[in-house]
Design an enzyme around this catalytic site. Structure first.
Site, short mmCIF file in Angstrom:
data_model
loop_
_atom_site.label_atom_id
_atom_site.label_comp_id
_atom_site.label_asym_id
_atom_site.label_seq_id
_atom_site.Cartn_x
_atom_site.Cartn_y
_atom_site.Cartn_z
N LEU A 1 0.83 -1.21 0.00
CA LEU A 1 0.00 0.00 0.00
C LEU A 1 0.86 1.26 0.00
O LEU A 1 0.50 2.27 -0.61
CB LEU A 1 -0.95 0.00 1.20
CG LEU A 1 -1.92 -1.18 1.26
CD1 LEU A 1 -2.98 -0.95 2.33
CD2 LEU A 1 -2.58 -1.45 -0.08
N ASP B 1 10.30 3.58 6.45
CA ASP B 1 10.14 2.12 6.52
C ASP B 1 11.43 1.61 7.15
O ASP B 1 12.38 2.37 7.33
CB ASP B 1 9.95 1.51 5.12
CG ASP B 1 9.18 0.19 5.15
OD1 ASP B 1 8.05 0.13 4.64
OD2 ASP B 1 9.73 -0.81 5.71
N LEU C 1 10.21 0.75 13.63
CA LEU C 1 9.18 1.23 14.56
C LEU C 1 9.49 0.86 16.01
O LEU C 1 9.00 1.51 16.94
CB LEU C 1 7.81 0.69 14.16
CG LEU C 1 7.22 1.32 12.89
CD1 LEU C 1 6.15 0.43 12.28
CD2 LEU C 1 6.65 2.71 13.21
N SER D 1 1.83 -6.99 8.74
CA SER D 1 0.52 -6.86 8.10
C SER D 1 -0.23 -8.18 8.00
O SER D 1 -1.28 -8.24 7.35
CB SER D 1 0.69 -6.26 6.70
OG SER D 1 1.47 -7.11 5.89
N SER E 1 -7.42 -2.66 10.54
CA SER E 1 -7.71 -3.80 9.66
C SER E 1 -9.07 -4.40 9.97
O SER E 1 -9.56 -4.34 11.11
CB SER E 1 -6.64 -4.88 9.86
OG SER E 1 -6.99 -6.07 9.20
N TYR F 1 -2.42 -10.48 15.25
CA TYR F 1 -2.38 -9.31 14.37
C TYR F 1 -3.62 -8.43 14.57
O TYR F 1 -3.52 -7.21 14.76
CB TYR F 1 -2.27 -9.81 12.92
CG TYR F 1 -2.56 -8.78 11.86
CD1 TYR F 1 -1.72 -7.69 11.68
CD2 TYR F 1 -3.67 -8.91 11.02
CE1 TYR F 1 -1.98 -6.75 10.69
CE2 TYR F 1 -3.93 -7.98 10.04
CZ TYR F 1 -3.09 -6.89 9.88
OH TYR F 1 -3.36 -5.96 8.90
N ARG G 1 -14.16 -14.10 -1.11
CA ARG G 1 -14.27 -13.26 0.08
C ARG G 1 -13.92 -11.80 -0.25
O ARG G 1 -14.59 -10.86 0.21
CB ARG G 1 -13.34 -13.80 1.17
CG ARG G 1 -13.21 -12.88 2.37
CD ARG G 1 -12.29 -13.46 3.43
NE ARG G 1 -11.96 -12.43 4.41
CZ ARG G 1 -10.96 -11.56 4.28
NH1 ARG G 1 -10.16 -11.61 3.23
NH2 ARG G 1 -10.76 -10.65 5.21
P1 NAI Z 1 3.09 -4.70 3.75
O1 NAI Z 1 3.48 -5.83 4.63
O2 NAI Z 1 3.29 -4.82 2.28
O3 NAI Z 1 3.82 -3.37 4.23
C1 NAI Z 1 4.12 -3.10 5.57
C2 NAI Z 1 5.43 -2.33 5.61
O4 NAI Z 1 5.76 -2.09 6.99
C3 NAI Z 1 6.61 -3.08 4.98
O5 NAI Z 1 7.25 -2.28 3.99
C4 NAI Z 1 7.52 -3.37 6.16
O6 NAI Z 1 8.93 -3.28 5.82
C5 NAI Z 1 7.14 -2.28 7.14
N1 NAI Z 1 7.45 -2.69 8.50
C6 NAI Z 1 7.17 -3.87 9.11
N2 NAI Z 1 7.69 -3.90 10.34
C7 NAI Z 1 8.31 -2.71 10.53
C8 NAI Z 1 9.04 -2.15 11.59
N3 NAI Z 1 9.26 -2.82 12.73
N4 NAI Z 1 9.53 -0.91 11.43
C9 NAI Z 1 9.33 -0.21 10.28
N5 NAI Z 1 8.66 -0.70 9.23
C10 NAI Z 1 8.15 -1.94 9.36
O7 NAI Z 1 1.55 -4.40 4.07
P2 NAI Z 1 0.49 -3.57 3.21
O8 NAI Z 1 -0.41 -4.52 2.54
O9 NAI Z 1 1.15 -2.51 2.43
O10 NAI Z 1 -0.35 -2.91 4.40
C11 NAI Z 1 -0.03 -1.63 4.92
C12 NAI Z 1 -0.77 -1.44 6.23
O11 NAI Z 1 -2.15 -1.58 6.00
C13 NAI Z 1 -0.38 -2.45 7.30
O12 NAI Z 1 -0.38 -1.80 8.56
C14 NAI Z 1 -1.50 -3.47 7.25
O13 NAI Z 1 -1.69 -4.10 8.50
C15 NAI Z 1 -2.67 -2.60 6.85
N6 NAI Z 1 -3.71 -3.35 6.13
C16 NAI Z 1 -3.50 -3.74 4.83
C17 NAI Z 1 -4.49 -4.43 4.16
C18 NAI Z 1 -4.36 -4.80 2.71
O14 NAI Z 1 -5.32 -5.34 2.16
N7 NAI Z 1 -3.25 -4.55 2.02
C19 NAI Z 1 -5.73 -4.83 4.84
C20 NAI Z 1 -5.83 -4.37 6.21
C21 NAI Z 1 -4.85 -3.65 6.81
C1 15L Z 2 -5.09 -7.60 6.19
O1 15L Z 2 -5.18 -7.03 7.27
C2 15L Z 2 -3.78 -7.89 5.58
O2 15L Z 2 -2.82 -6.87 5.85
C3 15L Z 2 -3.85 -8.10 4.08
O3 15L Z 2 -2.64 -8.70 3.64
C4 15L Z 2 -5.05 -8.93 3.66
O4 15L Z 2 -4.85 -10.24 4.01
C5 15L Z 2 -6.32 -8.36 4.26
O5 15L Z 2 -6.22 -8.09 5.64
C6 15L Z 2 -7.57 -9.24 4.06
O6 15L Z 2 -8.30 -9.45 5.01
O7 15L Z 2 -7.80 -9.67 2.93
#
Ligand code: NAI
Ligand code: 15L
Length: 267
Positions: A15, A34, A52, A75, A111, A136, A174
């Site tokens: 994202l 990051d 973080l 995530s 989430s 999570y 889903r």
């Molecule tokens: P992602 O896993 O691709 O990106 C997460 C980023 O956070 C990564 O670049 C990672 O290096 C960084 N990260 C992890 N641990 C870290 C730390 N200790 N310190 C600094 N950076 C750290 O996940 P995505 O899909 O981009 O999601 C972004 C956010 O949105 C996350 O918080 C995720 O939980 C939330 N989210 C995403 C969903 C989706 O459908 N993509 C659904 C629901 C929530």
């Molecule tokens: C999340 O919270 C995750 O970050 C993402 O990777 C997806 O699995 C999403 O939920 C989902 O529910 O599809």
């Protein structure tokens, strides 16, 4: 533009990459953070690498920013110790830095897994109690409560965006209910950043999907109007995926596979 400098954490992720270009429309300077490599800063960008779990590094990343879009962290389901560092301690470090540096508004990537143990036959609003489906999901529920405390105590406004499934296309049946397009994600974050009074708000991050489990009527003040819909992918998704086993918890609960994820298994 509403803000001078916005901090985007998790900028190297799925994202974060999608928002890296889009969020430049919302600010003069976009500071990317990051723990992973972010490449070279492009025009209008700054880079501030930070784990973080490292309070001083997070403080430096936050200093000088007007608003934060917090996507960083683990995530998916993972061992509790890892979630603790990135998602729980990380949240504390971020909000403490926001408080010290006078940041007024945060958009927190929560989430749908905060409420993953509601059934797919139920429609919920932001007023329903949390029912996390994983360590999570519990960490995101913590983030929602933690940010509410920082609003009530210190006045820092936060939108907790319970993102559904934000990917280029819905991957399975889903996700026809949970899908959020990247453009709608940006629309929603823009609305959270620009609405005059945000307060502490919880909003479900979804596109205008015909089938939905979530009712965003408690978030009208944000002014988010989705423009995309998973419906255009519906026939193709049905054609390439088998009918679900209705006894499978992944098909019963909103959280899908997360409700039976093994936190100790490597993804
Ligand atoms: P992602 O896993 O691709 O990106 C997460 C980023 O956070 C990564 O670049 C990672 O290096 C960084 N990260 C992890 N641990 C870290 C730390 N200790 N310190 C600094 N950076 C750290 O996940 P995505 O899909 O981009 O999601 C972004 C956010 O949105 C996350 O918080 C995720 O939980 C939330 N989210 C995403 C969903 C989706 O459908 N993509 C659904 C629901 C929530
Ligand atoms: C999340 O919270 C995750 O970050 C993402 O990777 C997806 O699995 C999403 O939920 C989902 O529910 O599809």
């Amino acid at each position: 533009k509403t803000y001078h400098r916005i901090l985007l954490t998790g900028a190297a992720g799925g994202l974060g990459t999608a928002l890296r270009s889009r969020l430049l429309a919302n600010c003069e300077v976009l500071r990317l953070s990051d723990k992973a490599n972010l490449g070279e800063a492009q025009a209008g960008e700054e880079i501030a690498l930070a784990d973080l779990a490292d309070a001083a590094a997070v403080d430096a990343a936050v200093a000088g920013c007007d608003a934060i879009v917090h996507l960083g962290g683990i995530s998916v389901e993972a061992p509790f110790e890892a979630i603790l560092q990135a998602n729980i301690l990380g949240l504390y470090h971020l909000y403490e830095a926001a408080r010290k540096h006078g940041v007024k508004r945060v958009v927190f990537a929560s989430s749908n897994h905060v409420t993953g143990f509601y059934k797919q036959s139920e429609t919920i609003t932001a007023d329903h109690p949390a029912r996390p489906d994983s360590y999570y999901g519990v960490s995101k529920a913590f983030g929602e409560d933690f940010s509410r405390f920082y609003f009530d105590r210190y006045g820092i406004e936060t939108a907790c965006v319970r993102i559904g499934s934000s990917f280029p296309e819905p991957k399975d049946r889903r996700m026809l209910a949970t899908w959020l397009s990247f453009d709608d994600l940006h629309r929603l974050i823009s609305a959270c950043l620009s609405t005059p009074v945000l307060g502490h708000s919880i909003v479900f991050g979804m596109s205008d999907n015909a089938v939905t489990w979530w009712d965003n009527s408690r978030a009208k003040h944000i002014g988010y109007v989705p423009q995309d819909s998973s419906d255009v992918f519906r026939d193709a998704v049905f054609a390439r995926t088998p009918a679900p086993d209705l006894n499978d918890p992944a098909a019963i609960y909103q959280g899908g596979g997360f409700v039976k994820a093994d936190p100790f298994k490597k993804a």
